[in-house]
Structures are given as structure tokens and as C-alpha cells.
Design an enzyme around this catalytic site. Structure first.
Site, PDB file in Angstrom:
ATOM      1  N   GLY A   1       1.276  -0.908   0.136  1.00 18.51           N
ATOM      2  CA  GLY A   1       0.191   0.156  -0.105  1.00 18.51           C
ATOM      3  C   GLY A   1       0.677   1.100   0.423  1.00 18.51           C
TER       4      GLY A   1
ATOM      5  N   GLU B   1       4.922 -11.562  -6.140  1.00 19.14           N
ATOM      6  CA  GLU B   1       3.680 -11.688  -6.979  1.00 19.14           C
ATOM      7  C   GLU B   1       4.124 -11.547  -8.298  1.00 19.14           C
ATOM      8  OE1 GLU B   1       4.069  -9.293  -4.697  1.00 19.14           O
ATOM      9  OE2 GLU B   1       2.778  -7.888  -4.463  1.00 19.14           O
TER      10      GLU B   1
ATOM     11  N   LYS C   1      -7.430 -10.353 -18.105  1.00 18.30           N
ATOM     12  CA  LYS C   1      -7.660 -11.105 -19.966  1.00 18.30           C
ATOM     13  C   LYS C   1      -7.962 -12.593 -20.067  1.00 18.30           C
ATOM     14  CE  LYS C   1      -9.067  -9.544 -23.756  1.00 18.30           C
ATOM     15  NZ  LYS C   1      -9.523  -7.741 -23.897  1.00 18.30           N
TER      16      LYS C   1
ATOM     17  N   HIS D   1       7.913  -8.013  -3.193  1.00 22.82           N
ATOM     18  CA  HIS D   1       6.915  -8.369  -4.134  1.00 22.82           C
ATOM     19  C   HIS D   1       7.192  -9.918  -4.482  1.00 22.82           C
ATOM     20  CE1 HIS D   1       4.650  -4.889  -3.108  1.00 22.82           C
ATOM     21  NE2 HIS D   1       5.655  -4.068  -4.018  1.00 22.82           N
TER      22      HIS D   1
ATOM     23  N   ASP E   1     -14.560 -10.133 -23.617  1.00 20.74           N
ATOM     24  CA  ASP E   1     -15.043  -9.574 -23.224  1.00 20.74           C
ATOM     25  C   ASP E   1     -16.544  -9.989 -22.605  1.00 20.74           C
ATOM     26  OD1 ASP E   1     -12.740  -9.266 -21.742  1.00 20.74           O
ATOM     27  OD2 ASP E   1     -12.970  -7.297 -22.212  1.00 20.74           O
TER      28      ASP E   1
ATOM     29  N   CYS F   1       5.242  -6.124   1.695  1.00 19.17           N
ATOM     30  CA  CYS F   1       5.885  -4.489   1.713  1.00 19.17           C
ATOM     31  C   CYS F   1       4.742  -4.587   2.873  1.00 19.17           C
ATOM     32  CB  CYS F   1       5.100  -4.380   0.237  1.00 19.17           C
ATOM     33  SG  CYS F   1       5.924  -2.577  -0.333  1.00 19.17           S
ATOM     34  N   TYR F   2       3.936  -3.013   2.716  1.00 15.86           N
ATOM     35  CA  TYR F   2       3.127  -2.187   3.575  1.00 15.86           C
ATOM     36  C   TYR F   2       2.419  -3.220   4.546  1.00 15.86           C
ATOM     37  CZ  TYR F   2      -0.158   0.318   5.880  1.00 15.86           C
ATOM     38  OH  TYR F   2      -0.779   1.058   7.073  1.00 15.86           O
TER      39      TYR F   2
END
Ligand code: XMP
Length: 508
Positions: free
Chosen positions: A53, A169, A366, A167, A225, A80-81
């Protein structure tokens, strides 16, 4: 169903974390950091991840959690945060660093931590932080560090609480996904049994619950979509779904027929509006790019509204939209349930009378949407199609849009697509366009004075920047030869080798 909850502290990667967990076969949802403790104390929740964050956890008004969360007995991973907040709320100290750390760093890990078991001692990870943890509270120990970040990760194994300053991810963290796997499958002991099919059934159920006995209207563009939303809602509410497909005459070759055929075979009401003439008339004589975009956007709304008004009186409608997660990032996460302004073509008017919005894909990326499309049995041609702009070929025809010029682009585009497919080349986006140039050529023994087709193919991840695709010369040459031979009105083919920036992907 077992799930991992990702608590959102405003970081950029919150949905990406949930997506990485889903990739491991465990269901995951993003919840606000302020979710009540009681909702987190649910046996189906087998672990909690705190996201990064932008704030500093020691500020009075920074987002925090009820400290009771640390006593729920559930494994927690702070990123992180999130890691800073856990340290801060558990007796540690967090402070600003003189210079923000951003980019790839090498950390040295302690392989005895369950988060890192079996991984090599040096790990390349991605860091992005302006604060860092200076000390940890009782019970915690450091499990990784770098030259600039002494507490790059920590743990309290007994309480099953872990924190990483980096991070895991993002792809730049080379073994980040392995670390997440060790948390989710190891520390949380979640079973990797969740499948996209389960998500699909949950979304179908959710749509049924929202729509109840009312109806739902979906604007079909032919893009992936809206196609997936329509197929999903058709499964959810059958004939109470009405799809409106506006053929503005600016679609790719055979696209209108394909959409009508695919959706005509489904258990839904399909209103296909042939508005080609109306669009061509409105565009006659117009050459200025922004004016063309505005006309196309406005016309689309006129046609769609007319259909919507005809339907009023046949029941009350929800509006379905194919909003996906990156759309919401682009509009600054304006998650409020209103019709977004960057709809495919210019935005739908806000005064349309709908009961509310249905956006079943709003948390997906996507490729996850494409996977759902395949599960729903949509044809591969629709599912794997490249992005196509709402204003369609209108912005790929420099100068005036006429029916004749649309036909030229459609044919040239189809040839280019065929040749790339045959060569096994799949750029991120590729198409034919019409420059506004006519030039002299010789066909047979005759002088010709005809259009120049521009071929464009780019590689990009985010479509914000892009590089021209290095297509082998033979492939370009064959496409060019076929275009000048097979498409009437063309005597020259050019390949666009500019990057974005300074160019854009589309010509207008
Ligand atoms: P540009 O041309 O700006 O395009 O480099 C970036 C990406 O956005 C698509 N694009 C649009 N998509 N409505 C859309 O739905 C639009 O008006 C529009 N304009 C550009 C373009 O195809 C590329 O993928």
C-alpha cells in the site's frame, strides 16, 4: 470451499496476488482491509495475505487491522506495507528510508524458513518501498536480508505469521510464485483443488441471485469480454438475457456473421442491428480523427438507446458489462457501480434506466477471461482474439471512411491475419490499415493510381508502450504480394516499423 483472503491496503498488485493464489489451485478473493474480524474468522478461510500500500503504517490515519486478527490462529503473510504493518502492530519499529528503494535486488535467505525451503540462498526479488522495518517485536526472527534492507523477510513460525518486504507476486521476483506456493500450500496447508469451473459456477449463481426474476441487457461488441459475459449470463438466466449487437459496418471481415451465428445458437434473445448505412452516412466527408471517433461513439449510443427504449415495457432490466480488472485500474479504480466512461464506444449514457450493473468479470485478468470463454464453449476464434478498438476500422482508415475503403481494409486484414497464422507468428496486436495515400503503380501494362495499405504488428504487455514485431521478410513479402493481387484498389503495401511512443498502435 477453502479460500485465501487478500486484504487490500491499496497496493497496485492486490488483484495480482489473488490471481497468483488462484494459479496455485486455491480460491482467493480480495477484501477491503477494513473487513470485520468476524467475517475473517470463518473456517473456510485458511490463510490471509496483507497487500502492499502507498501509506506509512506509523501515520495516525494509515489503514490498519484489528489486532485480534493475529490471534485468529490463521496463517498470515504480509507483503511490503502488509509486512510493515504486522511488524508495527506487534512490537516492531518501521521507519522511512532516506531514498526509496525500487527495482530488482538480491536477497540472502535463510533456507530453514518454511517460506523458502529448498530455494537457493541468493534470490532475485522486486522491491518498491519508501519505509522499511527497523526492528521486530518479540517472537519474530529475520529470515532474509539484502545489503540495503536488513529485514527483507521475517517470521514467527509458532504463530504462523510471515512478512516479506519484497513483492513475490510480480514476475521480477524470480521464485516469488514458489514462495507463495510454500505459504499457500505448505504453511496454510490449502489443497490445490479449486478450478476455474468452480469460479464459473459461482459467478453464474451470483448473477442469478442479483438478477432474480428481472431481465438483463448486454451490449455485444464481438470482443472477448462482452462475449464471455453474454455466454455466462445466458447460462445463468437464459432467455431473460437480451444481447444487442450493433453492426456499425466497421468490423473485421466476417465478424458480424460470426457473432450472430455464435450467439444466435445460444438460449438468449439476440437483437442484431444492421446500422452500417447510418454509420457510413454520418461519417461521410469527415476526415478529422477525433471527429470520427466522436461520431462513431455518439451513433453507437443512439442505436443502442433506441433498442433499449423498444425493450422498456417488456420488463425491468439490469445492464451487463464486460468490465475486467485492468479496465478498472485504467479508470483509477472507480469501483462505484456506475456506467464507466471508457466503454468500448464512447460510454453509455448515464440516464439510461437500469436497475443496476452486472459485471461478473470485474476481478479477472484477460487470460482468465479467455479461460472462462473456453469453459463456456465459445469458439476459439472469439476467445483468443486480439484487442479490437470500439470505433473499429473507423480509426484504421486514415481520411474518409467509405464502404469501399472498409472493404479494402477488411480484405487486406484477413490476408495479413492468414499469413501470420500460417507462419505461426502471434504478435500482441496486428492488423491492416489504410493510409491516406494514393500512389502511382503499374498493373498489367496499365498505370494505376490506388490506395496504400499499412500493415501494423506490435508486441506489448500493457499496450501503453509497444514495439514493432520483427516479422520475417518472406512473410511480409507474401502478405504484400497477396494483398496487391487479391484486393481491388490497392497497389502498394507498407510495413509500419515505429514504436509506441512516439506512434500509437492504431493509426488514429
Ligand atoms: P493506441 O492506438 O492508443 O491503442 O496505442 C492502445 C490500445 O487501445 C486500443 N484502442 C481502443 N480500444 N476503444 C477501445 O476499446 C478505443 O477507442 C480505442 N482506441 C485504441 C488499441 O486497439 C490498442 O489495443
Amino acid at each position: 470451499m477453502e479460500k485465501i483472503i487478500v486484504l487490500d491496503f491499496g497496493g497496485q498488485y492486490n488483484q495480482l496476488i489473488a490471481r497468483r493464489v488462484r494459479d496455485l489451485g486455491v480460491y482467493s478473493e480480495v477484501w477491503p482491509f477494513s473487513s470485520p474480524l468476524s467475517s475473517l474468522d470463518d473456517p473456510s478461510i485458511v490463510g490471509i495475505i496483507f497487500t502492499g500500500g502507498p501509506r506509512s503504517c506509523y501515520e495516525e490515519t494509515s489503514p490498519r487491522v484489528d489486532k485480534g486478527i493475529y490471534d485468529l490462529g490463521k496463517p498470515i503473510l504480509g507483503i511490503c506495507y502488509g509486512a510493515q504493518l504486522i511488524a508495527f502492530q506487534n512490537g516492531g519499529h518501521v521507519e522511512a528510508i532516506p531514498e526509496r528503494e525500487y527495482g530488482n535486488r538480491t536477497i540472502e535467505i535463510d533456507g530453514t524458513s518454511p517460506l523458502f525451503s529448498g530455494l537457493e540462498q541468493n534470490q532475485d526479488v522486486f522491491m518498491s518501498h519508501g519505509d522499511q522495518i527497523a526492528s521486530l517485536g518479540q517472537g519474530f526472527r529475520v529470515t532474509a536480508s539484502s545489503s540495503t534492507c536488513p529485514i527483507a523477510s521475517y517470521e514467527d513460525q509458532k504463530k504462523r505469521i510471515y512478512g516479506v518486504q519484497f513483492h513475490p507476486e510480480v514476475e521480477h521476483s524470480v521464485h516469488g510464485q514458489d514462495m507463495l506456493a510454500r505459504f499457500v500450500l505448505g504453511i496454510c496447508n490449502a489443497s490445490p483443488t479449486w478450478k476455474p469451473e468452480d469460479f464459473l459456477s459461482a459467478k453464474i449463481e451470483e448473477a442469478r441471485a442479483i438478477i432474480g426474476d428481472k431481465q438483463v441487457l448486454c451490449a455485444l461488441s464481438g470482443g472477448v469480454d462482452s462475449a464471455v459475459v453474454a455466454a455466462l449470463l445466458s447460462k445463468a438466466v437464459g432467455k431473460r438475457l437480451t444481447c444487442v449487437f450493433v453492426d456499425h459496418g466497421l468490423l473485421r471481415k466476417n465478424e458480424a456473421e460470426q457473432v450472430k451465428k455464435t450467439f444466435g445458437a445460444m438460449d438468449l434473445r439476440l437483437i442484431a442491428v444492421d446500422a452500417k448505412r447510418e454509420f457510413y452516412d454520418a461519417l461521410a466527408g469527415v476526415t478529422e480523427p477525433e471527429a470520427k471517433r466522436k461520431i462513431i461513439g455518439k451513433k453507437f449510443i443512439d442505436v443502442f438507446s433506441k433498442e433499449e427504449q423498444k425493450l422498456q415495457g417488456t420488463g425491468e432490466f439490469y445492464l451487463a458489462q464486460g468490465t475486467i480488472y485492468p479496465d478498472r485500474i485504467e479508470s483509477g479504480l472507480g469501483i462505484a457501480a456506475k456506467i464507466k466512461s471508457h466503454h468500448n464506444v464512447g460510454g453509455l449514457p448515464k440516464d439510461m434506466d437500469f436497475l443496476g450493473l452486472v459485471e461478473p468479470l470485474k476481478d479477472l485478468f484477460k487470460d482468465e477471461v479467455r479461460a472462462l470463454g473456453r469453459l463456456l464453449g465459445l469458439p476459439e476464434d472469439i476467445v483468443s482474439r486480439q484487442p479490437f478498438p470500439g470505433p473499429g476500422l473507423g480509426i484504421r482508415i486514415v481520411g474518409e471512411v467509405t464502404e469501399e475503403r472498409v472493404l479494402i481494409v477488411q480484405e487486406a486484414d484477413a490476408i495479413f491475419q492468414e499469413e501470420l497464422k500460417a507462419a505461426g507468428i502471434r504478435p500482441s496486436q496486428y492488423f491492416a490499415a489504410l493510409s491516406n495515400m494514393r500512389s502511382v503503380g503499374v498493373k498489367g501494362d496499365e498505370r494505376s493510381y490506388e490506395e496504400a495499405v499499412v500493415l501494423r504488428a506490435v508486441d506489448t504487455d500493457d499496450f501503453m508502450t509497444a514495439s514493432p514485431t520483427e516479422i520475417p521478410y518472406e512473410v511480409l513479402f507474401k502478405a504484400s504480394r497477396r494483398i496487391v493481387n487479391e484486393v481491388k484498389g490497392v497497389n502498394r503495401v507498407l510495413y509500419d516499423v515505429t514504436s509506441k511512443p512516439p506512434s500509437t498502435i492504431e493509426l488514429e
